[in-house]
Write an enzyme that holds these catalytic residues in place. Structure first.
Site, PDB file in Angstrom:
ATOM      1  N   ASP A 121       0.847  -1.190   0.000  1.00  0.00           N
ATOM      2  CA  ASP A 121       0.000   0.000   0.000  1.00  0.00           C
ATOM      3  C   ASP A 121       0.884   1.242   0.000  1.00  0.00           C
ATOM      4  O   ASP A 121       2.068   1.184   0.345  1.00  0.00           O
ATOM      5  CB  ASP A 121      -0.949   0.006   1.198  1.00  0.00           C
ATOM      6  CG  ASP A 121      -0.227   0.095   2.539  1.00  0.00           C
ATOM      7  OD1 ASP A 121       0.804  -0.602   2.703  1.00  0.00           O
ATOM      8  OD2 ASP A 121      -0.687   0.838   3.426  1.00  0.00           O
ATOM      9  N   GLU A 150      -0.058  -1.252   5.684  1.00  0.00           N
ATOM     10  CA  GLU A 150       1.011  -0.869   6.613  1.00  0.00           C
ATOM     11  C   GLU A 150       0.957   0.608   6.957  1.00  0.00           C
ATOM     12  O   GLU A 150       1.215   1.009   8.093  1.00  0.00           O
ATOM     13  CB  GLU A 150       2.374  -1.214   6.004  1.00  0.00           C
ATOM     14  CG  GLU A 150       3.564  -1.038   6.949  1.00  0.00           C
ATOM     15  CD  GLU A 150       4.171   0.362   6.938  1.00  0.00           C
ATOM     16  OE1 GLU A 150       5.023   0.647   7.805  1.00  0.00           O
ATOM     17  OE2 GLU A 150       3.795   1.182   6.069  1.00  0.00           O
TER      18      GLU A 150
END
Length: 375
Positions: free
Chosen positions: A76, A139
Site C-alpha cells: 500500500d 502498513e
C-alpha cells in the site's frame, strides 16, 4: 520455463497499480506477485482483509533444524497529497537514473527486489531452511495487514527478518516504537451567551496541552535511538461558535525507545494530565532493535560492505515498520531494515527511487538468502 522479470521492470509494473491507502485495493498487486512466485515454486496463500484487500504469504523450503529467513514489505502507499506532481504518479516514468511514482521508494522497489531475488534462487531453496515472504496491505495505516496475519495465525516460522523499507541499501538495526494516544476532555454544553451554565472542555484541553508541552520522559535515552519524543498532532473541540464545547480530542504521537515500556509512559502521562483527562490508545507498536553484535546482523553488515564501499555503522530508522507487529509473532528473531528506496523520498511529491539501487538490492538479498540457506 517462465522468465523471471528484472526488478526494475517489476517495480514499474506494481507502481502502475494504484494501491493508495485508503482505500488500499492491494489484492490485485498481491495476486500479481503471488502468481509469479507460485510459478517459481513457492507455495502461496492470500489472506483477505476486506473487499479488494489481501496480504500475501509465500513459502519455499523448510527444515526442522533451522527456521526460514523472512523478507517482508508492504504494497500500500500513502495518498498523493495536494501538491501537483510533475510526473505521472502511476506511469512508472524514468528520468536521469530515477524511477518516479507513488510508492517507488516506499516501498515497491524493495518488494520487487526481494521477490526477484527469491525467484532467482527458486527451486534451489526447496531442500534448504527456505524463505518466507510476507507482503502486506495496510502498513501505512498502522500495520493493519501484519496484525491481520498475526491474528489469523497465518505466519509460520522465521529465524531472521529482512524488512525491505527504504534505507538506500544501508542496513539498519531497528526503529522507535509508535504509541499513539487520544486525550479526551469533557464538559457541559450551554448556549454561548450563557457560558456560566456550562463547563468548557476546550479550557480543560488548554491546560492538558500545556502539560503535554512540558512533559519529560523519565527513562534513560537509548544508545542509538536517543530519547523518546512526544508530538501533539491534532486538536478537535466544539460544535459551533455559539455553544460551550462539551468535548475536546487531542491526538498524541509518541515515538518510544526500548528503555521505556508503553504502560509506564501512559501512567506517567496520566499522572501529569490529571483525572480530568481520559486517555485512549490508538496504536501500540513497540520499538524494534537487534544488537549490531548479533552474529547474523554482523554477517549482514560484513556482506553489505562490498555493496556500500565502506563498513556500515550501527544506525536506526526514523519510521516504524511491520517488524513491530511481525517479530513478536516470530518469537523475536534478529532483524535488519534494508531496502533500495530513498528514505527522504517517502511520502513526498514526485517520489522516486534510484534505479541502480534496485539491482544492488537484488544482489544483496540473494547473497543474504544464500548464506542463510547454505546454497
Amino acid at each position: 520455463m517462465r522468465k523471471t522479470p528484472g526488478a526494475l521492470e517489476l517495480t514499474k509494473q506494481i507502481v502502475r497499480m494504484n494501491t493508495v491507502n485508503p482505500p488500499g485495493d492491494e489484492e490485485a498487486c498481491a495476486r500479481y506477485l503471488g502468481a509469479m512466485l507460485e510459478a517459481a515454486g513457492f507455495g502461496v496463500a492470500y489472506h483477505k482483509m476486506d473487499d479488494k484487500r489481501a496480504n500475501l504469504v509465500a513459502r519455499i523450503g523448510g527444515r526442522a533444524d533451522k527456521a526460514p529467513l523472512c523478507f517482508t514489505g508492504h504494497i500500500d502507499t500513502v495518498p498523493l497529497g495536494a501538491a501537483r506532481w510533475s510526473k505521472d504518479p502511476f506511469s512508472g516514468e524514468t528520468d536521469a537514473g530515477r524511477l518516479y511514482g507513488r510508492g517507488t521508494s516506499d516501498m515497491k522497489c524493495g518488494v520487487a527486489a526481494f521477490v526477484v531475488a527469491a525467484m532467482n534462487l527458486g527451486r534451489r531453496l526447496e531442500r534448504s531452511p527456505g524463505l518466507e515472504l510476507v507482503i502486506t496491505a495496510g502498513e501505512e495505516t498502522g500495520c493493519q495487514g501484519a496484525f491481520d496475519l498475526v491474528s489469523k495465525g497465518a505466519l509460520h516460522r522465521a529465524g531472521a527478518v529482512v524488512v525491505g523499507e527504504p534505507t538506500s541499501n544501508y542496513p539498519l538495526v531497528g526503529h522507535k516504537g509508535a504509541f499513539w494516544l487520544r486525550a479526551r476532555t469533557r464538559g457541559v454544553t450551554a448556549h454561548g451567551s450563557m457560558p456560566e451554565k456550562g463547563v468548557n472542555a476546550v479550557y480543560k484541553a488548554a491546560h492538558a496541552l500545556l502539560a503535554l508541552e512540558q512533559f519529560r520522559f523519565q527513562n534513560p535515552p537509548h544508545s542509538l535511538m536517543g530519547q523518546a519524543t512526544l508530538n501533539v498532532g491534532t486538536v478537535h473541540g466544539g460544535l459551533n461558535i455559539n455553544s460551550v464545547p462539551d468535548e475536546t480530542l487531542i491526538d498524541i504521537d509518541i515515538r518510544s525507545v526500548p528503555s521505556a515500556a508503553h504502560a509506564d509512559i501512559r501512567g506517567q502521562l496520566q499522572t501529569q494530565l490529571g483525572p480530568e483527562v481520559e486517555l485512549q490508545t490508538l496504536l501500540d507498536l513497540d520499538p524494534v532493535y537487534t544488537s549490531p553484535q548479533h552474529p547474523w546482523v554482523a554477517e549482514v553488515f560484513d556482506l553489505m560492505q562490498r555493496f556500500l564501499g565502506s563498513p556500515p555503522q550501527p544506525r536506526v530508522a526514523t519510521y516504524f515498520t511491520d517488524a513491530a507487529a511481525l517479530l513478536p509473532a516470530y518469537r523475536s528473531p534478529p532483524a535488519v531494515i534494508l531496502g533500495p528506496g530513498e528514505p527522504q523520498m517517502a511520502h513526498q511529491t514526485d517520489e522516486y527511487c534510484v534505479m541502480e539501487r534496485i539491482e544492488t538490492a537484488v544482489a544483496a538479498y540473494e547473497e543474504i538468502a544464500r548464506r542463510w540457506c547454505g546454497i
